[in-house]
Design an enzyme around this catalytic site. Sequence first.
Site, PDB file in Angstrom:
ATOM      1  N   GLU A  21     -41.968 -26.646  -3.165  1.00 59.13           N
ATOM      2  CA  GLU A  21     -42.557 -25.583  -4.065  1.00 59.13           C
ATOM      3  C   GLU A  21     -42.987 -26.396  -5.593  1.00 59.13           C
ATOM      4  O   GLU A  21     -44.023 -26.078  -5.760  1.00 59.13           O
ATOM      5  CB  GLU A  21     -41.513 -24.584  -4.328  1.00 59.13           C
ATOM      6  CG  GLU A  21     -41.186 -23.667  -3.247  1.00 59.13           C
ATOM      7  CD  GLU A  21     -40.030 -24.222  -2.412  1.00 59.13           C
ATOM      8  OE1 GLU A  21     -39.620 -25.513  -2.511  1.00 59.13           O
ATOM      9  OE2 GLU A  21     -39.347 -23.364  -1.624  1.00 59.13           O
TER      10      GLU A  21
ATOM     11  N   GLY B  89     -27.593 -28.574  -9.760  1.00 60.38           N
ATOM     12  CA  GLY B  89     -28.946 -27.945 -10.287  1.00 60.38           C
ATOM     13  C   GLY B  89     -28.498 -26.569 -10.847  1.00 60.38           C
ATOM     14  O   GLY B  89     -29.121 -26.513 -11.975  1.00 60.38           O
ATOM     15  N   ARG B  90     -27.552 -25.881 -10.004  1.00 55.09           N
ATOM     16  CA  ARG B  90     -27.277 -24.676 -10.789  1.00 55.09           C
ATOM     17  C   ARG B  90     -26.488 -24.702 -12.259  1.00 55.09           C
ATOM     18  O   ARG B  90     -25.885 -23.586 -12.603  1.00 55.09           O
ATOM     19  CB  ARG B  90     -26.748 -23.561  -9.756  1.00 55.09           C
ATOM     20  CG  ARG B  90     -25.435 -24.368  -8.887  1.00 55.09           C
ATOM     21  CD  ARG B  90     -24.978 -23.428  -7.851  1.00 55.09           C
ATOM     22  NE  ARG B  90     -24.069 -24.069  -7.144  1.00 55.09           N
ATOM     23  CZ  ARG B  90     -24.191 -25.103  -6.177  1.00 55.09           C
ATOM     24  NH1 ARG B  90     -25.521 -25.622  -5.762  1.00 55.09           N
ATOM     25  NH2 ARG B  90     -23.240 -25.604  -5.532  1.00 55.09           N
TER      26      ARG B  90
ATOM     27  N   GLU C  12     -24.082 -19.734  -4.595  1.00 54.62           N
ATOM     28  CA  GLU C  12     -24.461 -20.932  -4.035  1.00 54.62           C
ATOM     29  C   GLU C  12     -23.312 -21.967  -3.978  1.00 54.62           C
ATOM     30  O   GLU C  12     -22.937 -22.813  -3.208  1.00 54.62           O
ATOM     31  CB  GLU C  12     -25.977 -21.724  -4.601  1.00 54.62           C
ATOM     32  CG  GLU C  12     -26.359 -22.835  -4.007  1.00 54.62           C
ATOM     33  CD  GLU C  12     -27.776 -23.322  -4.827  1.00 54.62           C
ATOM     34  OE1 GLU C  12     -28.036 -22.793  -5.522  1.00 54.62           O
ATOM     35  OE2 GLU C  12     -27.917 -24.392  -4.284  1.00 54.62           O
TER      36      GLU C  12
HETATM   37  C1  G6Q Z   1     -28.980 -26.028  -7.056  1.00 52.53           C
HETATM   38  C2  G6Q Z   1     -29.518 -26.061  -6.006  1.00 52.53           C
HETATM   39  C3  G6Q Z   1     -31.137 -25.725  -6.025  1.00 52.53           C
HETATM   40  C4  G6Q Z   1     -31.825 -26.807  -6.778  1.00 52.53           C
HETATM   41  C5  G6Q Z   1     -33.400 -26.546  -6.355  1.00 52.53           C
HETATM   42  C6  G6Q Z   1     -34.267 -27.265  -6.892  1.00 52.53           C
HETATM   43  O1  G6Q Z   1     -27.666 -26.058  -7.305  1.00 52.53           O
HETATM   44  O2  G6Q Z   1     -29.457 -27.386  -5.619  1.00 52.53           O
HETATM   45  O3  G6Q Z   1     -31.415 -24.633  -6.622  1.00 52.53           O
HETATM   46  O4  G6Q Z   1     -31.915 -26.656  -7.837  1.00 52.53           O
HETATM   47  O5  G6Q Z   1     -33.636 -26.825  -4.975  1.00 52.53           O
HETATM   48  O6  G6Q Z   1     -34.215 -28.743  -6.603  1.00 52.53           O
HETATM   49  P1  G6Q Z   1     -34.949 -29.933  -7.420  1.00 52.53           P
HETATM   50  O7  G6Q Z   1     -34.501 -29.859  -9.006  1.00 52.53           O
HETATM   51  O8  G6Q Z   1     -34.605 -30.868  -6.930  1.00 52.53           O
HETATM   52  O9  G6Q Z   1     -36.225 -29.524  -7.526  1.00 52.53           O
END
Ligand code: G6Q
Length: 542
Positions: A212, A268-269, A354
């Site tokens: 995305e 990420g989160r 998550e």
């Molecule tokens: C968070 C997840 C997920 C991630 C996204 C974006 O803990 O792993 O939400 O943040 O898939 O990933 P990228 O930052 O690698 O684009």
Amino acid sequence: MTSPITRSAWNALASHYETVSKLHLRQLFADDPKRGERMAVEAAGLYLDYSKNRITDETLRLLLQLAQESELRARIDAMFHGEKINVTEKRAVLHVALRAPRGASILVDGKNVVPEVHSVLDKMADFSERVRSGAWKGHTGKRIRNVVNIGIGGSDLGPVMAYEALKHYSERGMVFRFVSNIDGTDFAEAVWDLDPSETLFIVSSKTFTTLETMTNAQTARAWSLAALGGDEKSVAKHFVAVSTNAAEVAKFGIDTANMFEFWDWVGGRYSMDSAIGLSTMLAIGPDNFRAMLDGFHQMDEHFRTAPFEVNLPVLMGLFAVWYNDFFSAQTVAVLPYEQYLKRFPAYLQQLAMESNGKHVTLEGDAVGCDTAPIYWGEPGTNGQHSFYQLIHQGTRLIPCDFIAFAKPLNLLGRHHDMLLANVFAQTEALAFGKTPEQVKAEGTPDWLVPHRVFEGNRPSNTIMAEQLTPETLGKLVALYEHSVFTQGVIWNIDSFDQWGVELGKVLAQRIIPELENDPQPALNHDSSTNNLIRRYRRLKKS
Ligand code: G6Q
């Protein structure tokens, strides 16, 4: 012993539940006139009233015993010491290092990571100042007025939530937009009224490979280049990156001097306070951003050091387990009575679901009990005019977190007193309800009485702070981060991996060529998927 249900405190709680489930909050409050003052804790400027929970002193004792048997203290220490507690990805989990003060020392594989954290923060601050002051110029010499963050999941939800939450403190002369969805509408609507020569894109992606984000970034690049005469040099002026992947950033054409780094020990989160927060810093300025980090750090220190019986995140995490596993409550409603926190429940959904939506223990055995409840919510008082009906009179038990602030950011007439009156009235009505006798005494005809009875005994926490500031937001987010951690430790699961999300990242890749290539490739899915693909191909050409 890997499943939490084999712990002796778990068994004791299961039989204790039989007693507590029959008690009504009306009785608990009547028996202890000081309950509302006694069952409250204040830490780092956040006040938690947990008296309207369906608990007794014995419940608390047993929940704390469960925390102890789950070795929560040791697990907290392991996280803060940089141990690789994300076992399935063999990674340290150190979002707490992102807000450690300059001069602190937190080691990962023997290396102190705090100096790197501060050097990135300094670089972000310098960049933010240049953009905010107009010193940073776009390709045609105009200053930047629009900032568009491109990211998804952890690289989007935190930045969006923080921007909305702290809009009051933001630079109003600038426009901030967020693009996450692969649906082209998201990009189209985000930029339709923006002048490319005044627009800066922040491509935020830990991996810099997410479908995305990379698709949106390429579209943004084309949109920007088309308006700026196709000069590739303009990319360096209109695109910066936040990533752990320098090689991919360079391939995209972004000058790695304009890359803001973070590390694989930031999930990420859990990344809104890393460089992923660059859009936040651009909006509210470096000083406010640092105040937010300080708020996070204050809650970290409270979580790390306070005895569990007065430890806000520990208590909230234990209550979540209590309702989830013993009352079989499936959800938690988070109800901020603060319009600026309108994206907070969505942010918490990712954080909690998550992290703890897992079915096996750290050792890979079936967990044996329900894990993560579903988090959801809307700001008050809007929800009162829709789904609160179910919370008050439905057949499900929905524990609620009410969040309120004593001082409004926009003081308008009597609005704030009315807002807060609603918080207090709702928690009171949920706990105490309205008996048939009370309803009858109001002159209600007999046939209508059952419809107007509120059984009450519906639990809630009330979290109060003085005012929504960057510092308070940091405390609030850290409160939930550590509550989620506490829950994960009790369930003995890995709260820091996300194999379910990883799956989504690869699945669609296989189908994309089947939609785009001509002639149509052979389809080897099930008959439903094959049929849907064929139908889509037919319709899009018609
Ligand atoms: C968070 C997840 C997920 C991630 C996204 C974006 O803990 O792993 O939400 O943040 O898939 O990933 P990228 O930052 O690698 O684009």
